[in-house]
Design a protein around this motif. Structure first.
Motif, PDB file in Angstrom:
ATOM      1  N   ASN B 216     -10.987  -6.845 -37.674  1.00  0.00           N
ATOM      2  CA  ASN B 216     -11.197  -7.496 -36.389  1.00  0.00           C
ATOM      3  C   ASN B 216     -12.083  -6.585 -35.538  1.00  0.00           C
ATOM      4  O   ASN B 216     -11.629  -5.555 -35.047  1.00  0.00           O
ATOM      5  CB  ASN B 216      -9.843  -7.714 -35.711  1.00  0.00           C
ATOM      6  N   ASP B 219     -10.962  -5.383 -31.711  1.00  0.00           N
ATOM      7  CA  ASP B 219     -10.111  -4.211 -31.460  1.00  0.00           C
ATOM      8  C   ASP B 219     -10.273  -3.143 -32.542  1.00  0.00           C
ATOM      9  O   ASP B 219      -9.516  -2.178 -32.580  1.00  0.00           O
ATOM     10  CB  ASP B 219      -8.644  -4.615 -31.267  1.00  0.00           C
ATOM     11  N   GLU B 220     -11.242  -3.359 -33.412  1.00  0.00           N
ATOM     12  CA  GLU B 220     -11.568  -2.377 -34.458  1.00  0.00           C
ATOM     13  C   GLU B 220     -10.381  -2.071 -35.363  1.00  0.00           C
ATOM     14  O   GLU B 220     -10.195  -0.957 -35.824  1.00  0.00           O
ATOM     15  CB  GLU B 220     -12.116  -1.086 -33.840  1.00  0.00           C
ATOM     16  N   LYS B 248      -5.926   2.828 -36.664  1.00  0.00           N
ATOM     17  CA  LYS B 248      -6.189   1.397 -36.536  1.00  0.00           C
ATOM     18  C   LYS B 248      -6.329   0.720 -37.896  1.00  0.00           C
ATOM     19  O   LYS B 248      -6.869  -0.373 -38.013  1.00  0.00           O
ATOM     20  CB  LYS B 248      -7.449   1.175 -35.698  1.00  0.00           C
TER      21      LYS B 248
END
Ligand code: FES
Ligand code: FES
Lengths: 167, 793
Positions: B216, B219-220, B248
């Motif tokens: 994504n 939002d990395e 992440k």
């Protein structure tokens, strides 16, 4: 393989899946296993080889087991198809499923739906199979985890219980 | 509390330790309601298929993707040029394997291909069928190079070097020379000598490798749904090579259809899927088909070993000397390396025995074949078969029974802890007890009498033994010290829920071996609740404590101990709160079957659900200085010994048809010592499954390559795996020598079956054919090889 390209010719089929008719437009090459997994979204039928050897895709068509990966969806127009989900709902194999759990006849469980469908057929055809007959009948299904003995014993146990012999 | 001196938490009333209980996750699997990666669909998900090299060694001259990209439904055809800026390459080396080298590896061919099956281009399409169609339309022009396919000549000066920058085809070499080997051979009463071959085979997990990568860009966050053994390791590797923030990257692993060491390595196609989701900003699914699995899932073994063993007249081993060559692929596999297996062979050969003179050279060489790396049993089947074959030869020559010669050579029971000449350290082993129990279980005398009687009638039966040691519960000595971010510690969080049930969140993972079940058993026993009130969560790196996952038989020993310690601490915390509510002393209370009880009388004082209600919703009724802490996390790392070794004795009974060369497996026995047995049925089934995974490659399984580096039997129809009809019943017995490195005392068990079976069946075949004076040591033992040994073909 599932879903053709946008140009590919499709054919209407109506398959009775676990008692409910399902109509879809499918390309000629779509296998029954992919039809069940992707169109009917019944993912209990697994695909382990896509070339008819491993038995993970075993389902019932008009009462007999077939390889879902070697059967085309278009061949099943009008046919009654039963998957592990249907057999579960039907309740017919509950004792067999319980025996598989009790005997730890599954580890990863990927092969299990195929084995249950194959074993169900065996027990219908032969209520008193010997261990050798069980091993023989299940030789069209591969399991890489269990080494087979627990599966053989779960089937043997179920047969005995169905005959009313305590096990 | 019931941790009074002398009463361990393992013996608490209602303990589940040592009991066979139902696996909580089995029911969904028998109903076809599992959640395997390929069962999942995500919005806007696209599918990946690969155009793979048909050659073992070639330059890629050009790639024409026009026709493939023109096919309706194709989104993009990706080559290495597209990925160079978003990925970094990887190199499969570890610092503690001195001198190991490998070349930079990329997700797609970077100008050259090094094995048949290496991905060259990736096709992204709206369905897998279209992606597969288009992969066939990618036009690649190759310039063929001479392939290196024979491990025995890979190091010869006239053999081409696969990676010029490495200088030669040697990946890794290790030498050990302890004691005075030459003197021992010079003085030997008998020397057994053999060249043994251990065939290349592969895992054939019933579920092929599968991954959905979902990046994504807003939002990395990169989410990976994958069938994997070590979620945290994957999290680290994808972040590292895609230049993402490791915090992440989330790995979610639900049901996995078998692993056995296949789903633990870095695969080019899976890394490409990670890069492509970053490139496209939408979910990408890749599921290997079976034909791809055969040419890309790691292969196993592939050793040629020249070994000799010296004996004195009493049948004592005085020295072992061997030279092992392993043929791997064109790369050492990242991040665990393809040197570990040879290292294990060096560490473990002859492990049960007391000889002090040991020499071993192990060399690992690059080949233009699919990569070879750690597979169930890593090195053990080779180490075991070598020593067990030679000791049997010694027994025959010196007129000793195979059982007797082993007893004469075992490390004495009072010598532990014991350091083997290879440097391996054993805490405590039970070789004598295991072999004694095995002999009793199988009615050895009876079988020998039957063997002799049948021999008269021209029926050739044989009995083969092996004794073995197995590495489990690894400490950081395995990978961590070598610089790999592969955790050997693991953690478990246990929470008391307001309902009075507990939720266990563990870093170890489930591939069907029963991890979730044993964690539930341990946690339920340590806290004092019933199994029905335990939920276990595994496989999500956003949720579970940081841990190593499943490798080197560590789930029960490491993850189980973390669960035990977390459970004990939670019980203490619960009793503190209970004592406040009941105006009692924590020492006077206990928890049994989901209720607070008086420790002395067993009288129920309060159900845990009531304690949960008060703690979570009516904190106002508790004194100001009481803050209930009903979530506890504990971690465990094995210390004191680099590894905790288990041991086992196996016996295999076969009948060899000397007319057809067919080997029939009649029966198999195992006595294993994995320390504290948490769930006997799971231990037995792990053992049975493991044995069959060792019998397969000893009798049928082999990846057959042509001299050109083409895999010739890469389909399930051609590659033979064991089937139900040909496998024997396997009897399993236990000896329990708990390890003192943990309170739980459990060691691993998942690999010992695989470690012993090839040697046991080999010894049984040679025993059956003893009167013909043949020695079969070239696996797999196909009918043709048996007949050739008998001089019949
Ligand atoms: S997937 Fe159909 S037999 Fe293997
Ligand atoms: S249980 Fe894993 S393949 Fe059968």
């Amino acid at each position: 393989m599932s879903g053709g390209n946008a140009m590919e010719k499709t054919y209407p089929v109506t398959v009775i899946v676990n008692g409910t008719p399902m109509t879809a437009l499918v390309p000629a090459r779509l296998t029954l296993a992919d039809f069940l997994r992707n169109e009917a979204e019944l993912t209990g039928t697994h695909v382990g080889c896509e070339h008819g050897v491993c038995g993970a895709c075993t389902v019932r068509v008009d009462g007999r087991t077939v390889r879902g990966c070697l059967t085309l969806a278009v061949q099943c127009d009008g046919a009654e198809v039963e998957t592990i989900e249907g057999a579960t709902e039907d309740g017919r194999i509950k004792d067999l499923q319980d025996a598989f759990i009790e005997r730890n006849a599954l580890q990863c469980g990927f092969c299990t739906p195929g084995f249950l469908m194959a074993a169900d057929e065996l027990l219908n055809d032969n209520p008193s199979p010997t261990r050798e007959e069980i091993r023989e009948h299940l030789s069209g299904n591969y399991c890489r985890c269990t080494g087979y003995q627990a599966i053989v014993e779960a089937v043997e146990m179920t047969a005995a219980r169905r005959r009313g012999e305590a096990q | 509390m019931s941790d009074r001196p002398g009463i361990s938490v393992l013996d608490r009333p209602n303990s589940y330790i040592g009991r066979t209980v139902e696996r909580p996750n089995a029911r969904r699997l028998v109903q076809g309601r599992g959640a395997f990666v390929d069962d999942m669909k995500l919005p806007r998900m696209v599918h990946l298929a690969f155009c793979r090299s048909p050659y073992a060694h070639a330059e890629v001259v050009s790639i024409d993707k026009a026709e493939a990209e023109a096919l309706p439904g194709v989104i993009r055809v990706v080559t290495m040029e597209d990925l160079k800026d978003i990925m970094t390459p990887w190199v499969g080396v570890l610092d503690h394997l001195k001198g190991i080298k490998s070349a930079e590896q990329w997700p797609l061919a970077n100008g050259k291909v090094h094995w048949q099956g290496e991905p060259v281009a990736a096709v992204v399409a709206t369905s897998r069928a279209i992606a597969e169609d288009a992969a066939d339309l990618v036009m690649v022009e190759y310039n063929e190079l001479p392939p290196v396919t024979d491990m025995m000549t890979a190091l010869d000066p006239e053999t081409p070097v696969i990676h010029k920058e490495l200088g030669d085809n040697l990946c890794f070499e290790r030498n050990v020379d302890e004691g005075d080997v030459d003197k021992a051979f010079a003085e030997a009463a008998f020397v057994a000598e053999e060249t043994m071959r251990f065939n290349r085979h592969t895992g054939v997990t019933m579920e092929p490798r599968a991954i959905i990568c979902d990046y994504n860009p807003a939002d990395e966050v990169l989410t990976l749904h994958m069938a994997v053994q070590c979620p945290h390791m994957s999290k680290n590797l994808y972040a590292k090579h895609l230049g993402l923030d490791e915090n992440k990257v989330r790995v979610i692993c639900k049901d996995v259809g078998g692993s056995f060491g296949i789903k633990i390595h870095t695969y080019s196609d899976e890394m490409a899927a990670g890069a492509i989701t970053v490139l496209l900003g939408r979910p990408v699914k890749f599921v290997a088909d079976r034909l791809e699995s055969f040419v890309t899932d790691i292969h196993a073994r592939d050793h040629v070993v020249k070994a000799r063993m010296a004996f004195n007249a009493e049948g004592e081993i005085t020295a072992l000397d061997m030279d092992d060559v392993t043929g791997i692929g064109p790369y050492s596999v990242y991040p665990r390396t393809s040197g570990i297996e040879a290292n294990q062979v060096v560490n473990l050969t002859g492990g049960p025995y007391k000889h002090r003179n040991y020499r071993c050279r192990a060399r690992v060489v690059f080949l233009n074949k699919n990569v070879m790396c750690q597979y169930r049993g890593v090195g053990h089947p080779i180490a075991v078969a070598i020593a067990e074959h030679l000791i049997d030869r010694g027994a025959v020559a010196l007129g000793l029974d195979p059982v007797e010669i082993r007893h004469r050579n075992f490390i004495p029971d009072d010598a532990y802890p014991y350091t083997a000449p290879s440097g391996a350290i054993y805490e405590r082993q039970s070789h004598h007890q295991c072999l004694d129990k095995l002999v009793e279980m199988m009615d050895y005398k009876g079988l020998r009498a039957e063997q002799a009687a049948l021999r008269e009638k021209g029926i050739y039966r044989g009995i083969g033994f092996v004794s073995l040691v197995e590495v489990t519960n690894p400490s950081p000595a395995f990978y961590g010290v070598g610089g790999a971010r592969i955790a050997s510690q693991d953690g478990c969080t246990i929470r008391l829920d307001p309902t009075g049930g507990i939720t266990c969140i563990t870093g170890v993972t489930e591939q069907g071996q029963g991890t979730e079940t044993i964690v539930a058993q341990i946690a339920a026993s340590a806290v004092g609740v019933s199994m029905d009130n335990v939920r276990v969560i595994t496989g999500d790196t956003d949720v579970v404590p940081y841990g190593g996952g499943t490798w080197a038989s560590r789930g029960a020993g490491i993850g189980g101990e973390a669960a035990l310690q977390a459970g004990k601490e939670l019980r203490k915390n619960i009793l503190k709160v209970a004592a406040t509510i009941l105006q009692s002393d924590p020492e006077a209370l206990d928890i049994r079957d989901g209720a607070i009880i008086d420790a002395d009388t067993g009288t129920e004082r309060m159900p845990l659900s009531e304690l949960g209600r008060i703690a979570y919703f009516r904190g106002d009724t508790l004194p100001h200085d009481v803050q209930p802490e009903l979530v506890v996390t504990r971690h465990f790392v094995s210390r004191g010994f680099p590894f905790v070794f288990t041991n086992a004795a196996h016996a295999c009974h076969v009948e060899v048809d000397i007319e057809t060369g067919m080997v029939k497996l009649l029966k198999y026995w195992v006595v294993e010592d994995c320390g504290t047995v948490i769930n006997p049925l799971l231990v037995e089934e792990q053992t049975r499954g493991g044995v069959v995974q060792g019998l397969g490659p000893a009798l049928f399984e082999e990846c057959l390559y042509s001299d050109e580096g083409q895999l010739q039997n890469g389909s399930m129809a051609d590659y033979l795996v064991p089937m139900a009809a040909e496998m024997p019943d396997i009897v399993v017995g236990h000896v329990e020598t708990p390890t003192a490195t943990s309170e739980l005392g459990a060691k691993g068990v998942g690999e010992a079956g695989t470690a012993g079976a090839p040697g046991a069946v080999m010894n049984a075949i040679n025993d059956a054919l003893g009167s013909f004076n043949v020695s079969l040591a070239d696996m797999p033992f196909t009918p043709e090889k048996v007949l050739r040994a008998l001089g019949k073909v």
